[in-house]
Design a protein around this motif. Sequence first.
Motif, PDB file in Angstrom:
ATOM      1  N   ALA A  54      23.895  -4.190 -32.545  1.00  0.00           N
ATOM      2  CA  ALA A  54      23.264  -5.368 -31.938  1.00  0.00           C
ATOM      3  C   ALA A  54      24.290  -6.466 -31.705  1.00  0.00           C
ATOM      4  N   ARG A  55      25.123  -6.728 -32.698  1.00  0.00           N
ATOM      5  CA  ARG A  55      26.115  -7.808 -32.578  1.00  0.00           C
ATOM      6  C   ARG A  55      27.181  -7.478 -31.547  1.00  0.00           C
ATOM      7  N   GLU A  56      27.424  -6.191 -31.334  1.00  0.00           N
ATOM      8  CA  GLU A  56      28.391  -5.777 -30.320  1.00  0.00           C
ATOM      9  C   GLU A  56      27.758  -5.699 -28.925  1.00  0.00           C
ATOM     10  N   HIS A  57      26.478  -6.038 -28.832  1.00  0.00           N
ATOM     11  CA  HIS A  57      25.738  -6.031 -27.558  1.00  0.00           C
ATOM     12  C   HIS A  57      25.632  -4.621 -26.976  1.00  0.00           C
ATOM     13  N   PHE A  58      25.676  -3.618 -27.844  1.00  0.00           N
ATOM     14  CA  PHE A  58      25.570  -2.238 -27.371  1.00  0.00           C
ATOM     15  C   PHE A  58      24.256  -1.998 -26.636  1.00  0.00           C
ATOM     16  N   TYR A  59      23.164  -2.565 -27.147  1.00  0.00           N
ATOM     17  CA  TYR A  59      21.848  -2.265 -26.596  1.00  0.00           C
ATOM     18  C   TYR A  59      21.508  -3.060 -25.334  1.00  0.00           C
ATOM     19  N   ASP A  60      22.329  -4.032 -24.994  1.00  0.00           N
ATOM     20  CA  ASP A  60      22.042  -4.847 -23.814  1.00  0.00           C
ATOM     21  C   ASP A  60      21.938  -3.963 -22.568  1.00  0.00           C
ATOM     22  N   SER A  61      20.834  -4.102 -21.835  1.00  0.00           N
ATOM     23  CA  SER A  61      20.584  -3.432 -20.550  1.00  0.00           C
ATOM     24  C   SER A  61      20.205  -1.961 -20.673  1.00  0.00           C
ATOM     25  N   LEU A  62      20.053  -1.436 -21.894  1.00  0.00           N
ATOM     26  CA  LEU A  62      19.599  -0.058 -22.018  1.00  0.00           C
ATOM     27  C   LEU A  62      18.089   0.021 -21.785  1.00  0.00           C
ATOM     28  N   LEU A  63      17.627   1.191 -21.381  1.00  0.00           N
ATOM     29  CA  LEU A  63      16.225   1.402 -21.074  1.00  0.00           C
ATOM     30  C   LEU A  63      15.453   1.956 -22.271  1.00  0.00           C
ATOM     31  N   PHE A  64      14.159   1.690 -22.273  1.00  0.00           N
ATOM     32  CA  PHE A  64      13.253   2.543 -23.029  1.00  0.00           C
ATOM     33  C   PHE A  64      13.072   3.787 -22.158  1.00  0.00           C
ATOM     34  N   HIS A  65      13.891   4.794 -22.450  1.00  0.00           N
ATOM     35  CA  HIS A  65      13.986   5.945 -21.556  1.00  0.00           C
ATOM     36  C   HIS A  65      12.926   6.998 -21.826  1.00  0.00           C
ATOM     37  N   ARG A  66      12.227   6.866 -22.955  1.00  0.00           N
ATOM     38  CA  ARG A  66      11.204   7.845 -23.299  1.00  0.00           C
ATOM     39  C   ARG A  66       9.964   7.133 -23.811  1.00  0.00           C
ATOM     40  N   VAL A  67       8.836   7.423 -23.207  1.00  0.00           N
ATOM     41  CA  VAL A  67       7.546   6.940 -23.675  1.00  0.00           C
ATOM     42  C   VAL A  67       6.633   8.151 -23.804  1.00  0.00           C
ATOM     43  N   ALA A  68       6.386   8.566 -25.029  1.00  0.00           N
ATOM     44  CA  ALA A  68       5.502   9.691 -25.307  1.00  0.00           C
ATOM     45  C   ALA A  68       4.160   9.114 -25.743  1.00  0.00           C
ATOM     46  N   ARG A  69       3.167   9.259 -24.908  1.00  0.00           N
ATOM     47  CA  ARG A  69       1.866   8.602 -25.133  1.00  0.00           C
ATOM     48  C   ARG A  69       1.262   9.017 -26.468  1.00  0.00           C
ATOM     49  N   ASN A  70       0.756   8.030 -27.197  1.00  0.00           N
ATOM     50  CA  ASN A  70       0.179   8.231 -28.529  1.00  0.00           C
ATOM     51  C   ASN A  70       1.194   8.786 -29.522  1.00  0.00           C
ATOM     52  N   PHE A  71       2.490   8.530 -29.241  1.00  0.00           N
ATOM     53  CA  PHE A  71       3.528   9.069 -30.111  1.00  0.00           C
ATOM     54  C   PHE A  71       4.577   7.991 -30.382  1.00  0.00           C
ATOM     55  N   VAL A  72       5.586   7.863 -29.527  1.00  0.00           N
ATOM     56  CA  VAL A  72       6.654   6.896 -29.752  1.00  0.00           C
ATOM     57  C   VAL A  72       7.129   6.309 -28.432  1.00  0.00           C
ATOM     58  N   VAL A  73       7.843   5.179 -28.548  1.00  0.00           N
ATOM     59  CA  VAL A  73       8.674   4.672 -27.455  1.00  0.00           C
ATOM     60  C   VAL A  73      10.111   4.712 -27.958  1.00  0.00           C
ATOM     61  N   ALA A  75      14.502   4.325 -27.259  1.00  0.00           N
ATOM     62  CA  ALA A  75      15.572   3.655 -26.517  1.00  0.00           C
ATOM     63  C   ALA A  75      16.905   3.955 -27.187  1.00  0.00           C
ATOM     64  N   GLY A  76      17.986   3.485 -26.555  1.00  0.00           N
ATOM     65  CA  GLY A  76      19.303   3.580 -27.163  1.00  0.00           C
ATOM     66  C   GLY A  76      20.245   4.581 -26.547  1.00  0.00           C
ATOM     67  N   ASP A  77      19.824   5.244 -25.468  1.00  0.00           N
ATOM     68  CA  ASP A  77      20.716   6.177 -24.781  1.00  0.00           C
ATOM     69  C   ASP A  77      21.695   5.367 -23.930  1.00  0.00           C
ATOM     70  N   PRO A  78      23.009   5.417 -24.239  1.00  0.00           N
ATOM     71  CA  PRO A  78      23.962   4.621 -23.448  1.00  0.00           C
ATOM     72  C   PRO A  78      24.022   5.040 -21.986  1.00  0.00           C
ATOM     73  N   ASP A  79      23.609   6.278 -21.671  1.00  0.00           N
ATOM     74  CA  ASP A  79      23.610   6.727 -20.279  1.00  0.00           C
ATOM     75  C   ASP A  79      22.536   6.032 -19.447  1.00  0.00           C
ATOM     76  N   SER A  80      21.615   5.338 -20.124  1.00  0.00           N
ATOM     77  CA  SER A  80      20.511   4.711 -19.396  1.00  0.00           C
ATOM     78  C   SER A  80      20.891   3.377 -18.771  1.00  0.00           C
ATOM     79  N   ARG A  81      22.026   2.821 -19.149  1.00  0.00           N
ATOM     80  CA  ARG A  81      22.386   1.475 -18.676  1.00  0.00           C
ATOM     81  C   ARG A  81      22.471   1.417 -17.149  1.00  0.00           C
ATOM     82  N   HIS A  82      23.050   2.424 -16.549  1.00  0.00           N
ATOM     83  CA  HIS A  82      23.207   2.439 -15.093  1.00  0.00           C
ATOM     84  C   HIS A  82      22.510   3.651 -14.485  1.00  0.00           C
TER      85      HIS A  82
END
Length: 224
Positions: A54-73, A75-82
């Motif tokens: 967080a302090r290194e701003h790693f998560y900035d601009s990453l997506l919630f790339h997976r939403v499994a309904r009634n399960f989890v949301v 995030a954190g895939d670095p490939d999702s930034r662009h």
Amino acid sequence: MRHFLLGAAMAFALSGAAAAGGRKAVVVETTEGDIRIELYDETPRHRDNFLRLAREHFYDSLLFHRVARNFVVQAGDPDSRHAQPGQRLGGGTLDYRLPPEIRLPRAYHKRGAVAMAREADETNPGRESDACQFYIVWGKTHSTAVVEEQRERIDTLGGGARMTDEMFRTYRKVGGLPQLDGLYTVFGEVTGGLDVVERIAEADTDDYERPFDDIRILGVRVEE
């Protein structure tokens, strides 16, 4: 492609005040609103890793790339930034893993729990956590029979793992994912913005559980 959470799944305002009990807390600022997360002292490796990223701003601009309904949301895939529209995500990570810090019954998969994703047991028998991909539990309420079955499973894990009466009531009346207890490291919980998690959890997704409309982390702010 890393199939985070796949094995177990198929087998069955917000700043200023110190966190309760002196816990560290972060605010995940997203395009849907803010989510406040308290990090558990009982999982220090995971807590400190998340704070550093967080302090290194790693998560900035990453997506919630997976939403499994009634399960989890998730995030954190670095490939999702662009990532391009329709691009399949979930395989990006960093070059290390975290040893598991499974702390049942203190930390469990109730609604709002925050845990680290990982590769399936077949390629990761030590159940080490991914370096950066995390998920927030939404889940659903479960029948007494289902929770009793999971209680029996947890009782076989050893090492003091058990399902308390509080956990039982939570899974029956509030919601969560008891089938993941003992398998993934829970290292925090949502203490503000659960309505934001719900909005994310209701997003329409493609066949790979990526939301059609990008839901992005704007930043993760550590409450000092």
